[in-house]
Scaffold this motif. Structure first.
Motif, PDB file in Angstrom:
ATOM      1  N   THR A   1       1.034  -1.318   0.100  1.00  0.00           N
ATOM      2  CA  THR A   1       0.009   0.117   0.105  1.00  0.00           C
ATOM      3  C   THR A   1       0.845   1.226  -0.067  1.00  0.00           C
ATOM      4  N   THR A   2       1.751   1.283   0.819  1.00  0.00           N
ATOM      5  CA  THR A   2       2.891   2.371   0.791  1.00  0.00           C
ATOM      6  C   THR A   2       3.369   2.672  -0.629  1.00  0.00           C
ATOM      7  N   ILE A   3       3.996   1.623  -1.342  1.00  0.00           N
ATOM      8  CA  ILE A   3       4.533   1.901  -2.635  1.00  0.00           C
ATOM      9  C   ILE A   3       3.606   2.341  -3.713  1.00  0.00           C
ATOM     10  N   ILE A   4       2.338   1.739  -3.418  1.00  0.00           N
ATOM     11  CA  ILE A   4       1.181   2.103  -4.428  1.00  0.00           C
ATOM     12  C   ILE A   4       0.778   3.653  -4.257  1.00  0.00           C
ATOM     13  N   GLU A   5       0.872   4.122  -2.875  1.00  0.00           N
ATOM     14  CA  GLU A   5       0.410   5.433  -2.606  1.00  0.00           C
ATOM     15  C   GLU A   5       1.738   6.463  -3.212  1.00  0.00           C
ATOM     16  N   LEU A   6       2.863   6.123  -2.688  1.00  0.00           N
ATOM     17  CA  LEU A   6       3.878   7.037  -3.452  1.00  0.00           C
ATOM     18  C   LEU A   6       4.002   6.976  -4.974  1.00  0.00           C
ATOM     19  N   TYR A   7       3.479   5.714  -5.709  1.00  0.00           N
ATOM     20  CA  TYR A   7       3.722   5.912  -7.006  1.00  0.00           C
ATOM     21  C   TYR A   7       2.353   6.651  -7.656  1.00  0.00           C
ATOM     22  N   HIS A   8       1.263   6.338  -7.056  1.00  0.00           N
ATOM     23  CA  HIS A   8       0.214   7.617  -7.291  1.00  0.00           C
ATOM     24  C   HIS A   8       0.613   8.863  -7.183  1.00  0.00           C
ATOM     25  N   CYS A   9       1.413   9.314  -6.237  1.00  0.00           N
ATOM     26  CA  CYS A   9       1.724  10.809  -5.682  1.00  0.00           C
ATOM     27  C   CYS A   9       2.710  11.313  -7.039  1.00  0.00           C
ATOM     28  N   CYS A  10       3.565  10.190  -7.379  1.00  0.00           N
ATOM     29  CA  CYS A  10       4.550  10.475  -8.415  1.00  0.00           C
ATOM     30  C   CYS A  10       3.986  10.512  -9.947  1.00  0.00           C
ATOM     31  N   SER A  11       2.924   9.750 -10.130  1.00  0.00           N
ATOM     32  CA  SER A  11       2.713   9.384 -11.580  1.00  0.00           C
ATOM     33  C   SER A  11       1.478  10.356 -11.761  1.00  0.00           C
ATOM     34  N   ILE A  12       0.680  10.541 -10.989  1.00  0.00           N
ATOM     35  CA  ILE A  12      -0.589  11.245 -11.450  1.00  0.00           C
ATOM     36  C   ILE A  12      -0.299  12.680 -11.095  1.00  0.00           C
ATOM     37  N   LYS A  13      -0.498  13.753 -12.085  1.00  0.00           N
ATOM     38  CA  LYS A  13      -0.362  14.933 -12.031  1.00  0.00           C
ATOM     39  C   LYS A  13      -1.496  15.785 -11.331  1.00  0.00           C
ATOM     40  N   LYS A  14      -1.552  15.657 -10.048  1.00  0.00           N
ATOM     41  CA  LYS A  14      -2.524  16.254  -9.418  1.00  0.00           C
ATOM     42  C   LYS A  14      -1.936  17.124  -8.466  1.00  0.00           C
ATOM     43  N   LYS A  15      -2.480  18.338  -8.280  1.00  0.00           N
ATOM     44  CA  LYS A  15      -1.664  19.224  -7.273  1.00  0.00           C
ATOM     45  C   LYS A  15      -1.617  18.829  -5.993  1.00  0.00           C
ATOM     46  N   ASN A  16      -2.919  18.199  -5.327  1.00  0.00           N
ATOM     47  CA  ASN A  16      -2.944  17.716  -3.884  1.00  0.00           C
ATOM     48  C   ASN A  16      -2.112  16.715  -3.684  1.00  0.00           C
ATOM     49  N   LYS A  17      -2.120  15.712  -4.785  1.00  0.00           N
ATOM     50  CA  LYS A  17      -0.972  14.656  -4.352  1.00  0.00           C
ATOM     51  C   LYS A  17       0.368  14.957  -4.655  1.00  0.00           C
ATOM     52  N   PHE A  18       0.615  15.858  -5.136  1.00  0.00           N
ATOM     53  CA  PHE A  18       1.956  16.491  -5.328  1.00  0.00           C
ATOM     54  C   PHE A  18       2.451  17.008  -3.804  1.00  0.00           C
ATOM     55  N   LYS A  19       1.410  17.836  -3.207  1.00  0.00           N
ATOM     56  CA  LYS A  19       1.550  18.390  -2.142  1.00  0.00           C
ATOM     57  C   LYS A  19       1.744  17.383  -1.079  1.00  0.00           C
ATOM     58  N   LYS A  20       0.835  16.543  -1.113  1.00  0.00           N
ATOM     59  CA  LYS A  20       1.018  15.287  -0.036  1.00  0.00           C
ATOM     60  C   LYS A  20       2.588  14.799  -0.029  1.00  0.00           C
ATOM     61  N   LEU A  21       2.982  14.468  -1.182  1.00  0.00           N
ATOM     62  CA  LEU A  21       4.463  13.778  -1.229  1.00  0.00           C
ATOM     63  C   LEU A  21       5.473  14.809  -0.856  1.00  0.00           C
ATOM     64  N   ILE A  22       4.998  16.154  -1.136  1.00  0.00           N
ATOM     65  CA  ILE A  22       6.369  17.135  -0.453  1.00  0.00           C
ATOM     66  C   ILE A  22       6.067  17.286   1.044  1.00  0.00           C
ATOM     67  N   GLU A  23       4.711  17.166   1.573  1.00  0.00           N
ATOM     68  CA  GLU A  23       4.579  17.103   2.933  1.00  0.00           C
ATOM     69  C   GLU A  23       5.308  15.991   3.640  1.00  0.00           C
TER      70      GLU A  23
END
Length: 545
Positions: A268-290
């Protein structure tokens, strides 16, 4: 040992001051007074029982390397180094930092009162005598280990509502059992060996790591000192960093904490991080930075020490972990060490487990006892996969066949108990079936350790099962002292089922059992010497771990 593991909320939320939980118990300071008593008792044992049996300047095994090296440091000859020494100079730095100023201050005070004599002047000129160096271990290491382990328990247990007087006394006796743990207390806390401080330094660092009140630079200093005492302690900084990263991931991606197995947790951790990197959504990218910001904030002190250590290994030490005697300490894949470790866990957990079981039975009526016992066996029979058990036994049997290997030191040094255990079970002249006799015990030990960790958060279990095999399965030499920190860390984070009204009784019985064990080991060490077979000098040797 502590009763609960540190939760994400405890690490990241508001914490109550530690002083609130380290107040007196029955009018006694629970963190300081036992440490002082322990130092006094250990110093007495060294000064009046151990030291008189050794001749002037008589070293015990590795002391012949450690003592002269420490004396070089006391004379500020930091450029001198014995190539036979494998560990970094943490113990030598500590000894010179403590003893040289202490003897000068001591001599100054005596001179002010006009009682300075030739004996004191001699000690000032040679502050790092053999007995003084042994005293650094005897006076300091057990007391610091007690203090650090006791505070680790308070920090882990701080958010629970069951902080009764009995619980606090349980923490005291559990910390005393750890401080007088047989494998490191007798006789190594009364000799000039690195083991006592190598263990104490890990828990001094860990107590500072668990507390948000500790200064950033203090955490770095304690972490660095721990690694200077023993290089493999770096693995425990990695252990703590893994837990902190997992907690940060759980905060940023709440779906992760819904997993019940380590495999699904990682997936699940790998999937979540992969989605943050691959899906170009602002809120996902912010979560990754956070997520990365939180990880950096909580792991920064450990990361600084880890990177500094690996820079030293790669750039200054030719890629080797050890700093001397490299031929005798080449890492080797040795998974049987994990089997030996779980037997170690079973042996030293026995007083605690038997005490808990006995008191639990005493509070039940006889019908309930038989019913519960039958029910327990029925549950084990139904819930344990037969295929899994058979597979585990086959794997362990394969390891016994292919990986029962012995370091030359193990086969040659008859001063250690492991020499006799190995000769009894595994030597070439013995029947082959003897080495397979402990296979069910290895399997049960692995099962027990895993089951007792199941109540802990997945982050802790993941970190523990990464770091412990990493430390043990790369060690060629079978040495019980290598098992001490993994075992004590396991005991610190034991699961919730041990919180009950019998905890204090079990803790007290375990403490008494350890002291009986220490008495036997000390008596054999002191009063059963034998003529050395290591050379032809006729000198006396002594049995030890």
């Amino acid at each position: 040992m502590a009763f609960l593991v540190v939760t994400k909320e405890a690490r990241c939320g508001a914490q109550k001051p530690l002083a609130q939980y380290s107040k007196t118990i029955c009018g006694l300071n629970a963190s300081i007074l036992p440490a002082v008593v322990l130092s006094t008792v250990t110093w007495y044992l060294l000064r009046y029982i151990v030291q008189p049996l050794f001749g002037p300047g008589e070293y015990y095994i590795d002391e012949e390397f450690h003592v002269p090296q420490a004396q070089h440091y006391c004379r500020a000859a930091f450029h001198k180094w014995d190539p036979k020494i494998t560990t970094l100079p943490g113990l030598y730095l500590l000894s010179s930092t403590v003893l040289v100023p202490f003897m000068k201050i001591y001599a100054t005070i005596l001179s002010l009162f006009g009682v300075l004599d030739n004996d004191v002047t001699l000690h000032v000129n040679d502050p790092c005598s053999l007995v003084a160096l042994r005293a650094v271990n005897a006076v300091g290491a057990p007391a610091c280990l007690y203090y650090a382990f006791y505070h680790c328990q308070l920090l882990i247990f701080r958010n629970e509502n069951k902080k009764t007087e009995i619980t606090k006394w349980s923490c005291v006796f559990l910390a005393l059992s750890v401080a007088t743990f047989p494998v490191i207390y007798v006789p190594y806390s009364m000799l000039y060996y690195t083991d006592a401080w190598a263990t104490a330094s890990v828990f001094l660092w860990y107590s500072s790591h668990l507390s948000y009140e500790t200064n950033f630079f203090v955490k770095i200093i304690f972490g660095g000192f721990s690694v200077l005492c023993r290089q493999t302690n770096i693995a425990w900084l990695v252990f703590a960093s893994i837990i902190d990263v997992c907690h940060c991931a759980e905060q940023c991606f709440p779906t992760i904490k819904n997993n019940v197995s380590i495999f699904s947790y990682i997936q699940t951790t790998i999937i979540e991080l992969y989605h943050c990197c691959s899906i170009k959504k602002k809120n996902k990218f912010k979560k990754l930075i956070e997520f990365f910001q939180k990880c950096l904030r909580v792991t920064c002190p450990n990361v600084i020490v880890i990177l500094s250590f690996f820079s030293f290994v790669v750039l200054l030490n030719n890629g080797d972990i050890v700093v001397g005697d490299r031929r005798a300490h080449i890492p080797r894949f040795h998974p049987m060490q994990l089997c030996y470790f779980v037997v170690f866990v079973l042996v030293f957990s026995l007083p605690w487990l038997l005490s808990q079981a006995y008191f639990k039975i005493q509070t039940s009526n006889s019908v309930s006892k038989h019913f519960n016992l039958a029910k327990a066996f029925h549950e084990i029979h139904n819930n344990t996969s037969k295929v899994l058990v058979v597979t585990l036994l086959i794997i362990i049997s394969g390891l016994v066949y292919f990986n029962t290997i012995a370091h030359p030191y193990l086969l040659a040094d008859n001063r250690h108990y492991t020499f006799y255990v190995w000769r009894l079970l595994f030597s070439p002249g013995k029947p082959v079936f003897l080495r397979y006799l402990p296979v069910p015990l290895y399997a049960y030990g692995l099962w027990l350790v895993n089951i007792t960790l199941m109540q802990s958060p997945i982050a802790y279990r993941l970190a523990y099962w990464i770091v412990t095999p990493l430390i043990l399965c790369t060690q060629f030499l079978l040495e019980p002292r290598y098992f001490v920190v993994p075992y004590l860390m396991y005991r610190l984070h034991i699961n919730k089922q041990f919180i009950n009204s019998h905890t204090f009784k079990a803790a007290f019985i375990e403490f008494v059992a350890y002291q009986v064990f220490n008495f036997i080991i000390m008596r054999v060490f002191l009063y059963s010497p034998f003529v050395s077979t290591m050379d032809n000098t006729g000198r006396l040797d002594r049995f030890t771990w």
